[in-house]
Design a protein around this motif. Sequence first.
Motif, PDB file in Angstrom:
ATOM      1  N   ARG A 250       0.829  -1.207   0.000  1.00 18.34           N
ATOM      2  CA  ARG A 250       0.000   0.000   0.000  1.00 18.34           C
ATOM      3  C   ARG A 250       0.863   1.257   0.000  1.00 18.34           C
ATOM      4  O   ARG A 250       0.474   2.275  -0.583  1.00 18.34           O
TER       5      ARG A 250
ATOM      6  N   SER B 140       1.951   1.790  -3.552  1.00 20.20           N
ATOM      7  CA  SER B 140       0.838   2.294  -4.365  1.00 20.20           C
ATOM      8  C   SER B 140       0.322   3.649  -3.914  1.00 20.20           C
ATOM      9  O   SER B 140      -0.609   4.179  -4.509  1.00 20.20           O
TER      10      SER B 140
ATOM     11  N   LEU C 119      -1.393   4.270  -1.212  1.00 25.67           N
ATOM     12  CA  LEU C 119      -2.642   4.218  -0.446  1.00 25.67           C
ATOM     13  C   LEU C 119      -2.404   4.522   1.031  1.00 25.67           C
ATOM     14  O   LEU C 119      -3.342   4.872   1.737  1.00 25.67           O
TER      15      LEU C 119
ATOM     16  N   PRO D  61      -1.565   9.220  -5.549  1.00 24.97           N
ATOM     17  CA  PRO D  61      -1.719   7.775  -5.736  1.00 24.97           C
ATOM     18  C   PRO D  61      -2.224   7.369  -7.126  1.00 24.97           C
ATOM     19  O   PRO D  61      -1.752   6.379  -7.678  1.00 24.97           O
ATOM     20  N   HIS D  62      -3.143   8.149  -7.704  1.00 29.64           N
ATOM     21  CA  HIS D  62      -3.707   7.712  -8.990  1.00 29.64           C
ATOM     22  C   HIS D  62      -2.729   7.860 -10.148  1.00 29.64           C
ATOM     23  O   HIS D  62      -3.000   7.388 -11.254  1.00 29.64           O
TER      24      HIS D  62
ATOM     25  N   PRO E 141      -0.113   4.021 -11.056  1.00 32.37           N
ATOM     26  CA  PRO E 141      -0.298   2.951 -12.050  1.00 32.37           C
ATOM     27  C   PRO E 141       0.264   3.324 -13.425  1.00 32.37           C
ATOM     28  O   PRO E 141       0.740   2.457 -14.153  1.00 32.37           O
TER      29      PRO E 141
ATOM     30  N   HIS F 281      -1.192  -3.302  -8.767  1.00 32.49           N
ATOM     31  CA  HIS F 281      -1.323  -3.822  -7.404  1.00 32.49           C
ATOM     32  C   HIS F 281      -2.622  -4.619  -7.329  1.00 32.49           C
ATOM     33  O   HIS F 281      -3.702  -4.058  -7.467  1.00 32.49           O
TER      34      HIS F 281
ATOM     35  N   PRO G  15      -4.903  -6.213  -4.924  1.00 34.13           N
ATOM     36  CA  PRO G  15      -4.964  -6.085  -3.468  1.00 34.13           C
ATOM     37  C   PRO G  15      -5.388  -7.374  -2.772  1.00 34.13           C
ATOM     38  O   PRO G  15      -5.923  -8.293  -3.391  1.00 34.13           O
TER      39      PRO G  15
END
Lengths: 234, 289
Positions: free
Chosen positions: A45, A48, A50, A70-71, A74, A80, A82
């Motif tokens: 996390r 990524s 989060l 965070p967005h 990717p 990821h 989850p």
Amino acid sequence: MLELKGVSAAYGSVPAISHVSININAGEAVGLLGANGAGKSTTLRAISGLVALASGSISFDGVDVGSLPPHKIPELGIAHVPEGRQVFPEMTVQENLEIGAFVPRAKAERARTMELVYDIFPRLAERKRQLAGTMSGGEQQMLAVGRGLMLKPRLLMLDEPSLGLAPVMTDVTFEKIAEIHKMGTAILLVEQNVSRALSLVDRAYVLESGRVIMHGDSEDLANNRQVQAAYLGI
Amino acid sequence: MLETVAQAVINGLLIGGIYALVSIGVTLIFGVVKIVNFAQGEFVMIGMYISYFLATYFGVDPIVSLLVSMPVLFVIGVLVQHFLIRRVLGPNDMPQIFLTFALSLLLLNLALLLFTANYRTVHTSYSDEAFHFGGFYVPEAKLIAFAVAMGLSGALWAFLHTTDLGKAMRAASQNRDVATLMGINPNRVFCVAFGAALALAGAAGSLLMPFYSAYPFVGQVFVLMAFVAVVLGTLGNVLGALVASLMMGVAESLGIQFVGADSGLIVVFAMLLLTLAFRPQGLGGGRMR
Ligand SMILES: Nc1ncnc2c1ncn2[C@@H]1O[C@H](COP(=O)(O)OP(=O)(O)OP(=O)(O)O)[C@@H](O)[C@H]1O
Ligand SMILES: [Mg+2]
């Protein structure tokens, strides 16, 4: 390719990981092992975005991942998958896969990637129009992995892909992960099933109470007494 | 008798279309942003005043002025989400409830101040016209409003199911963190959802103007119906809100016809209580369909 340097993260005032340093080379398969609550999911996390970093840095191909919202992560090519599948239950299998290729780097090749995913997981192709929430646990796990692949990731992070699966499904899942790795995708695999994980990855890190207490080649770890006693039940 | 029932059903469906626009907005915001927008009715009111002033000072037909009210309210929605709602999103819902409630009161009182409590009407060439289909009476303005409302609802449904942004919105409503892992910016999606919801409220306002009066409290009538429809249709479910709104329009109309002119709401609330008692998850099931 991916480098974590002294990464610490907390939920509120409760620290979850401290000074975790990990690196993964392009195309490599690396394991992240440890008992419940060791901080494996938190590490993913943190990568990524989060959970916010309390200290330390994360870089991917020289890009400072920690400074990105965070967005945007990717888009770098980090997928990821989850813990606990977490497919979008009210969307069809196909829509879940489409959303997996939402970012520009993947959108252009969406149709081609989807065919590839359907090749790897024929079961998903049979169930394109089914709502994801109505599929079996194993099918949802395949979908979660397939959705991750839709990003055309350079690094695929999998959080306990065998969780709750019957032994047969676990075998299938591990085969598929090996297949994906052979196509050149780097893998960061979080697993409770330590012996299975070690047979798949090249190297692994062992976390305990939020710290890396050991790392090394899979073979060395599999023969290590401490690992055997703690995780392999030998 | 049968004909009276049929006529009441027609009347109910026609107004139900307007209720649908309001309740779809409420359910969209609830489904995606996870807040209850108590101010939704006031945005219907703003839509009505936009159409009223455009008609009165520029002679613009209220239905045409939808082309102004919808974009204006979309922008207002984006701004409200970005500058207000975003700050109170969190695990605690009390700040959100107070925020939208305060916004509702603020807009209401601003309208009282700026526009006074007077009832404002717009008279169009079709305001008094009606179609007669086999003995049934269908007012032209209401039929147009219903048709446009259904068209807009369908357009929203198509947006949610066929466009990437719409699918991203559904994904974010189902699992915000995982949507972020897909590269979806939740704040952007929330802004679009709020904007779209307010645009629908604005459309409802414009569509009402040829046959309904604008006054500062007008939104309260519609928001009440919208909240009931949203609960009946299962929170967050667009199709459910649409169907429930039409049903409530019919229930209200039958109530007015057979219980008494002031009793339409009794039937509506009886429906709400029965639904909550026997099917608390609502008639829809699932969400963001
Ligand atoms: N959302 C949260 N809020 C508060 N504390 C959390 C949260 N998620 C995890 N923690 C805590 O952080 C620590 C690390 O949790 P994490 O989920 O990373 O462990 P894990 O190694 O993935 O465990 P498991 O194998 O059970 O999935 C644990 O002590 C856990 O209780
Ligand atoms: Mg975990």
